[in-house]
Design a protein around this motif. Structure first.
Motif, PDB file in Angstrom:
ATOM      1  N   MET A  50       0.821  -1.180   0.000  1.00  0.00           N
ATOM      2  CA  MET A  50       0.000   0.000   0.000  1.00  0.00           C
ATOM      3  C   MET A  50       0.875   1.258   0.000  1.00  0.00           C
ATOM      4  SD  MET A  50      -3.046   1.249   2.536  1.00  0.00           S
ATOM      5  CE  MET A  50      -4.172  -0.026   2.123  1.00  0.00           C
ATOM      6  N   SER A  51       1.958   1.250   0.761  1.00  0.00           N
ATOM      7  CA  SER A  51       2.856   2.405   0.819  1.00  0.00           C
ATOM      8  C   SER A  51       3.456   2.707  -0.551  1.00  0.00           C
ATOM      9  CB  SER A  51       3.977   2.162   1.829  1.00  0.00           C
ATOM     10  OG  SER A  51       3.474   2.090   3.129  1.00  0.00           O
ATOM     11  N   LYS A  52       3.885   1.658  -1.259  1.00  0.00           N
ATOM     12  CA  LYS A  52       4.479   1.853  -2.587  1.00  0.00           C
ATOM     13  C   LYS A  52       3.467   2.445  -3.555  1.00  0.00           C
ATOM     14  CE  LYS A  52       8.060  -1.677  -2.511  1.00  0.00           C
ATOM     15  NZ  LYS A  52       8.576  -2.890  -3.138  1.00  0.00           N
ATOM     16  N   LYS A  53       2.244   1.939  -3.517  1.00  0.00           N
ATOM     17  CA  LYS A  53       1.206   2.432  -4.427  1.00  0.00           C
ATOM     18  C   LYS A  53       0.885   3.902  -4.138  1.00  0.00           C
ATOM     19  CE  LYS A  53      -3.340   1.503  -6.274  1.00  0.00           C
ATOM     20  NZ  LYS A  53      -3.315   0.991  -7.596  1.00  0.00           N
ATOM     21  N   LEU A  54       0.719   4.250  -2.869  1.00  0.00           N
ATOM     22  CA  LEU A  54       0.421   5.641  -2.510  1.00  0.00           C
ATOM     23  C   LEU A  54       1.581   6.565  -2.853  1.00  0.00           C
ATOM     24  CD1 LEU A  54      -1.431   5.131   0.881  1.00  0.00           C
ATOM     25  CD2 LEU A  54      -2.423   5.857  -1.298  1.00  0.00           C
ATOM     26  N   SER A  55       2.806   6.106  -2.625  1.00  0.00           N
ATOM     27  CA  SER A  55       3.982   6.913  -2.973  1.00  0.00           C
ATOM     28  C   SER A  55       4.046   7.128  -4.484  1.00  0.00           C
ATOM     29  CB  SER A  55       5.260   6.252  -2.471  1.00  0.00           C
ATOM     30  OG  SER A  55       5.295   6.248  -1.067  1.00  0.00           O
ATOM     31  N   SER A  56       3.737   6.088  -5.242  1.00  0.00           N
ATOM     32  CA  SER A  56       3.738   6.191  -6.701  1.00  0.00           C
ATOM     33  C   SER A  56       2.668   7.180  -7.172  1.00  0.00           C
ATOM     34  CB  SER A  56       3.493   4.810  -7.312  1.00  0.00           C
ATOM     35  OG  SER A  56       3.375   4.895  -8.703  1.00  0.00           O
ATOM     36  N   GLN A  57       1.484   7.104  -6.606  1.00  0.00           N
ATOM     37  CA  GLN A  57       0.409   8.029  -6.970  1.00  0.00           C
ATOM     38  C   GLN A  57       0.776   9.464  -6.597  1.00  0.00           C
ATOM     39  OE1 GLN A  57      -2.959   6.236  -4.988  1.00  0.00           O
ATOM     40  NE2 GLN A  57      -3.513   5.026  -6.787  1.00  0.00           N
ATOM     41  N   ALA A  58       1.373   9.649  -5.429  1.00  0.00           N
ATOM     42  CA  ALA A  58       1.798  10.987  -5.013  1.00  0.00           C
ATOM     43  C   ALA A  58       2.863  11.526  -5.955  1.00  0.00           C
ATOM     44  CB  ALA A  58       2.312  10.955  -3.579  1.00  0.00           C
ATOM     45  N   ASN A  59       3.757  10.667  -6.408  1.00  0.00           N
ATOM     46  CA  ASN A  59       4.795  11.074  -7.350  1.00  0.00           C
ATOM     47  C   ASN A  59       4.175  11.523  -8.675  1.00  0.00           C
ATOM     48  OD1 ASN A  59       7.593  11.405  -7.951  1.00  0.00           O
ATOM     49  ND2 ASN A  59       7.449   9.607  -9.266  1.00  0.00           N
ATOM     50  N   GLU A  60       3.175  10.799  -9.160  1.00  0.00           N
ATOM     51  CA  GLU A  60       2.482  11.187 -10.387  1.00  0.00           C
ATOM     52  C   GLU A  60       1.821  12.550 -10.232  1.00  0.00           C
ATOM     53  OE1 GLU A  60      -0.265   8.137 -11.671  1.00  0.00           O
ATOM     54  OE2 GLU A  60       1.282   6.584 -11.497  1.00  0.00           O
ATOM     55  N   ILE A  61       1.214  12.781  -9.084  1.00  0.00           N
ATOM     56  CA  ILE A  61       0.550  14.062  -8.831  1.00  0.00           C
ATOM     57  C   ILE A  61       1.561  15.198  -8.787  1.00  0.00           C
ATOM     58  CG2 ILE A  61      -0.724  15.398  -7.090  1.00  0.00           C
ATOM     59  CD1 ILE A  61      -2.188  12.699  -6.443  1.00  0.00           C
ATOM     60  N   THR A  62       2.676  15.006  -8.084  1.00  0.00           N
ATOM     61  CA  THR A  62       3.671  16.074  -8.011  1.00  0.00           C
ATOM     62  C   THR A  62       4.272  16.355  -9.384  1.00  0.00           C
ATOM     63  OG1 THR A  62       5.389  14.509  -7.310  1.00  0.00           O
ATOM     64  CG2 THR A  62       4.252  15.726  -5.581  1.00  0.00           C
ATOM     65  N   ASP A  63       4.475  15.326 -10.197  1.00  0.00           N
ATOM     66  CA  ASP A  63       4.969  15.543 -11.560  1.00  0.00           C
ATOM     67  C   ASP A  63       3.990  16.379 -12.369  1.00  0.00           C
ATOM     68  OD1 ASP A  63       7.271  14.092 -11.020  1.00  0.00           O
ATOM     69  OD2 ASP A  63       6.598  12.279 -12.081  1.00  0.00           O
ATOM     70  N   LEU A  64       2.689  16.089 -12.241  1.00  0.00           N
ATOM     71  CA  LEU A  64       1.669  16.866 -12.949  1.00  0.00           C
ATOM     72  C   LEU A  64       1.641  18.317 -12.470  1.00  0.00           C
ATOM     73  CD1 LEU A  64      -1.302  14.327 -13.102  1.00  0.00           C
ATOM     74  CD2 LEU A  64       0.025  15.207 -15.030  1.00  0.00           C
ATOM     75  N   LEU A  65       1.783  18.527 -11.160  1.00  0.00           N
ATOM     76  CA  LEU A  65       1.779  19.888 -10.617  1.00  0.00           C
ATOM     77  C   LEU A  65       2.971  20.690 -11.122  1.00  0.00           C
ATOM     78  CD1 LEU A  65       0.661  19.110  -6.967  1.00  0.00           C
ATOM     79  CD2 LEU A  65      -0.657  20.338  -8.711  1.00  0.00           C
ATOM     80  N   ILE A  66       4.135  20.058 -11.153  1.00  0.00           N
ATOM     81  CA  ILE A  66       5.328  20.742 -11.652  1.00  0.00           C
ATOM     82  C   ILE A  66       5.164  21.062 -13.134  1.00  0.00           C
ATOM     83  CG2 ILE A  66       7.791  20.465 -12.151  1.00  0.00           C
ATOM     84  CD1 ILE A  66       7.984  18.950  -9.449  1.00  0.00           C
ATOM     85  N   GLU A  67       4.645  20.105 -13.897  1.00  0.00           N
ATOM     86  CA  GLU A  67       4.417  20.324 -15.326  1.00  0.00           C
ATOM     87  C   GLU A  67       3.457  21.491 -15.562  1.00  0.00           C
ATOM     88  OE1 GLU A  67       2.307  17.833 -18.866  1.00  0.00           O
ATOM     89  OE2 GLU A  67       3.695  16.717 -17.584  1.00  0.00           O
ATOM     90  N   ALA A  68       2.454  21.633 -14.695  1.00  0.00           N
ATOM     91  CA  ALA A  68       1.472  22.715 -14.804  1.00  0.00           C
ATOM     92  C   ALA A  68       1.980  24.008 -14.167  1.00  0.00           C
ATOM     93  CB  ALA A  68       0.170  22.293 -14.151  1.00  0.00           C
ATOM     94  N   ASN A  69       3.203  23.990 -13.640  1.00  0.00           N
ATOM     95  CA  ASN A  69       3.810  25.132 -12.954  1.00  0.00           C
ATOM     96  C   ASN A  69       2.943  25.595 -11.781  1.00  0.00           C
ATOM     97  OD1 ASN A  69       6.084  26.697 -12.708  1.00  0.00           O
ATOM     98  ND2 ASN A  69       5.180  28.425 -13.792  1.00  0.00           N
ATOM     99  N   SER A  70       2.374  24.628 -11.077  1.00  0.00           N
ATOM    100  CA  SER A  70       1.529  24.902  -9.924  1.00  0.00           C
ATOM    101  C   SER A  70       2.280  24.508  -8.656  1.00  0.00           C
ATOM    102  CB  SER A  70       0.237  24.091 -10.044  1.00  0.00           C
ATOM    103  OG  SER A  70      -0.575  24.282  -8.917  1.00  0.00           O
ATOM    104  N   ASP A  71       2.309  25.403  -7.694  1.00  0.00           N
ATOM    105  CA  ASP A  71       3.056  25.186  -6.446  1.00  0.00           C
ATOM    106  C   ASP A  71       2.108  25.258  -5.246  1.00  0.00           C
ATOM    107  OD1 ASP A  71       5.008  25.000  -4.502  1.00  0.00           O
ATOM    108  OD2 ASP A  71       5.791  27.019  -4.806  1.00  0.00           O
ATOM    109  N   PRO A  72       1.175  24.297  -5.129  1.00  0.00           N
ATOM    110  CA  PRO A  72       0.172  24.381  -4.071  1.00  0.00           C
ATOM    111  C   PRO A  72       0.711  24.165  -2.664  1.00  0.00           C
ATOM    112  CG  PRO A  72      -0.021  22.278  -5.162  1.00  0.00           C
ATOM    113  CD  PRO A  72       0.993  23.087  -5.930  1.00  0.00           C
ATOM    114  N   ILE A  73       1.888  23.562  -2.533  1.00  0.00           N
ATOM    115  CA  ILE A  73       2.428  23.361  -1.185  1.00  0.00           C
ATOM    116  C   ILE A  73       3.359  24.496  -0.765  1.00  0.00           C
ATOM    117  CG2 ILE A  73       2.110  20.870  -1.166  1.00  0.00           C
ATOM    118  CD1 ILE A  73       5.013  20.500  -1.866  1.00  0.00           C
ATOM    119  N   GLY A  74       3.557  25.482  -1.638  1.00  0.00           N
ATOM    120  CA  GLY A  74       4.270  26.698  -1.263  1.00  0.00           C
ATOM    121  C   GLY A  74       5.780  26.582  -1.176  1.00  0.00           C
ATOM    122  N   ILE A  75       6.390  25.794  -2.043  1.00  0.00           N
ATOM    123  CA  ILE A  75       7.848  25.680  -2.027  1.00  0.00           C
ATOM    124  C   ILE A  75       8.484  27.038  -2.321  1.00  0.00           C
ATOM    125  CG2 ILE A  75       9.847  24.594  -3.129  1.00  0.00           C
ATOM    126  CD1 ILE A  75       7.971  22.182  -3.698  1.00  0.00           C
TER     127      ILE A  75
END
Length: 67
Positions: free
Chosen positions: A1-26
């Motif tokens: 379950m940890s691997k799957k959630l980490s993989s999904q989170a990685n996909e989401i962060t890649d999409l956010l970076i591609e969209a130039n969206s910084d919702p976590i405020g880096i």
């Protein structure tokens, strides 16, 4: 379950970076902690090179039915 959630989170962060969206405020964090560094930085360009590596750990404490 940890691997799957980490993989999904990685996909989401890649999409956010591609969209130039910084919702976590880096960018905001860098600007407040290192203002002189941030001033000389083209954040939109630099953000495209940010590497975010999500790591999710799951601990199941109880099991049972959810109603």
């Amino acid at each position: 379950m940890s691997k799957k959630l980490s993989s999904q989170a990685n996909e989401i962060t890649d999409l956010l970076i591609e969209a130039n969206s910084d919702p976590i405020g880096i960018g905001r964090t860098v600007e407040s902690k290192k203002p002189s560094f941030y001033k000389g930085l083209n954040w939109e360009e630099a953000y495209q090179n940010v590497e975010i590596i999500p790591s999710i750990e799951v601990n199941i404490k109880n099991t049972g039915n959810l109603f």
